[in-house]
Design a protein around this motif. Sequence first.
Motif, PDB file in Angstrom:
ATOM      1  N   ILE A  95     -27.225  80.575  59.924  1.00 27.18           N
ATOM      2  CA  ILE A  95     -26.802  79.612  60.935  1.00 27.18           C
ATOM      3  C   ILE A  95     -25.454  80.078  61.467  1.00 27.18           C
ATOM      4  N   HIS A 114     -22.347  79.116  63.612  1.00 24.47           N
ATOM      5  CA  HIS A 114     -21.630  77.991  64.192  1.00 24.47           C
ATOM      6  C   HIS A 114     -20.627  78.516  65.206  1.00 24.47           C
ATOM      7  N   TYR A 135     -28.213  78.897  52.409  1.00 24.16           N
ATOM      8  CA  TYR A 135     -28.092  79.386  53.779  1.00 24.16           C
ATOM      9  C   TYR A 135     -26.948  80.391  53.876  1.00 24.16           C
ATOM     10  N   LEU A 163     -30.518  80.429  63.892  1.00 19.78           N
ATOM     11  CA  LEU A 163     -30.228  79.248  64.707  1.00 19.78           C
ATOM     12  C   LEU A 163     -28.753  79.272  65.057  1.00 19.78           C
ATOM     13  N   HIS A 191     -25.585  76.927  66.203  1.00 18.60           N
ATOM     14  CA  HIS A 191     -25.120  75.538  66.230  1.00 18.60           C
ATOM     15  C   HIS A 191     -23.787  75.504  66.971  1.00 18.60           C
ATOM     16  N   TYR A 238     -28.536  67.366  58.428  1.00 18.68           N
ATOM     17  CA  TYR A 238     -28.441  68.530  59.310  1.00 18.68           C
ATOM     18  C   TYR A 238     -29.534  69.547  58.984  1.00 18.68           C
ATOM     19  N   ILE A 239     -29.762  69.806  57.718  1.00 16.72           N
ATOM     20  CA  ILE A 239     -30.785  70.785  57.332  1.00 16.72           C
ATOM     21  C   ILE A 239     -32.162  70.346  57.793  1.00 16.72           C
ATOM     22  N   TYR A 258     -32.276  71.119  61.416  1.00 16.22           N
ATOM     23  CA  TYR A 258     -32.434  72.554  61.650  1.00 16.22           C
ATOM     24  C   TYR A 258     -33.910  72.958  61.525  1.00 16.22           C
ATOM     25  N   GLU A 259     -34.547  72.504  60.459  1.00 11.27           N
ATOM     26  CA  GLU A 259     -35.945  72.859  60.241  1.00 11.27           C
ATOM     27  C   GLU A 259     -36.833  72.301  61.348  1.00 11.27           C
TER      28      GLU A 259
END
Length: 403
Positions: A21, A23, A51, A106, A108, A378-379, A382-383
Amino acid sequence: MALAEMHTSDVTIEDHAHPLIVHVVRQFLPNKGGLEDVVANLCRQLLTRGYRVRVVTCNSLFSNPELELPASETIDGIEVVRIPWSGSSRYPLAPQVFKHLADADLVHVHAVDFFFDALAWGKLLHGRPMVATTHGGFFHTPKYASIKKVWFRTLTRISASAYERLICCSQSDERLFSGIAVSRTRLIENGADVSKFANCAALEARRRIVTIGRFSVNKRLERLLDVMRVLADRHPDWHLDIIGAVSDLDQPTLEREIAERNLGRHVSLHVAIDNCAIRNTIARASLFASASDYEGFGLVAIEAMSAGLLPVLNPNEAFKALSERHPHLMLADFSEPQTAAQALEIAFERLQIDGLAVREQLTRGAAEYAWDRVAQRYIDLYEEALSSTKAKPQPLRHRGQVA
């Protein structure tokens, strides 16, 4: 910018199984503030869950733009990449962000600024699925309100369409952003590090107030000082500790405001002190106050609750929403010094009469915002976002390789 210019950090083959991830946020550690705390705490939680994380941010602090920070370093296990920027601190131009996204599963984006717009308009270039957290949008002050509303309804609406989800960190944000992305907004109220100052406020009621936050115009510290002048005239024991870091207000300006009100004996200024020093300061206090006109969420009030400080807050949208959920919080109009001073005296009396019960309510309410709970939300999102784009984690590419 050619896609071939994109590069990533060297990685080992063992890392491939864990999603990355990335950010993207305009300011990060070592800067101190609500936005920085949210990103750092979320990253720490993600690391504990397997992660991998990277933070891409500007290469200097807005409070000291001449001092360039290291281009890369690791902070608390978090990979931090810093890139050059120019322009306004509210809308910093930093196009090199595209160089650090190629291996992301991903992206963010935090806050609505250049990064929010640039990565949306450049999605065909980087091709990464994205989510964004609003953090109050850009309505931090009423300045240029009409222009901001037009921008929001046009450019922000278009940019928002590139994101799989818009994460709103307050109910007021959710009401605002659902108007431009109704099917993709999700409410995830910010987490707070409720262990940082846990239960450290004075056990007995004291006429001592703490306020914490960067020294910004919207915090309306001059109003809080006006209230302190009223309180000091009523009882000599009243004291205010102002804790924060320089932003668009500097230390000499605040010192002058204090001196002009003859509050030298009643107000202490603590600039850029560490958490241990903050904890020691809170340990001498019973109350928290904020005269802020605007807050993205009101994170600092949650931290105050976790310490056992009773908050008295200016009724901005974020604080009103918090008080609806936690009725033991107190609201007072800090534009009226006599009114706010009376509220603080009533708060002190509440603590004198039933301090332990009030403290229990405060700390129990703060526990709802513990980061382990918030991170899981949040996880899950994300999924959900990755699933909705039918995106699967791609093998990581070594420096210089692209899709």
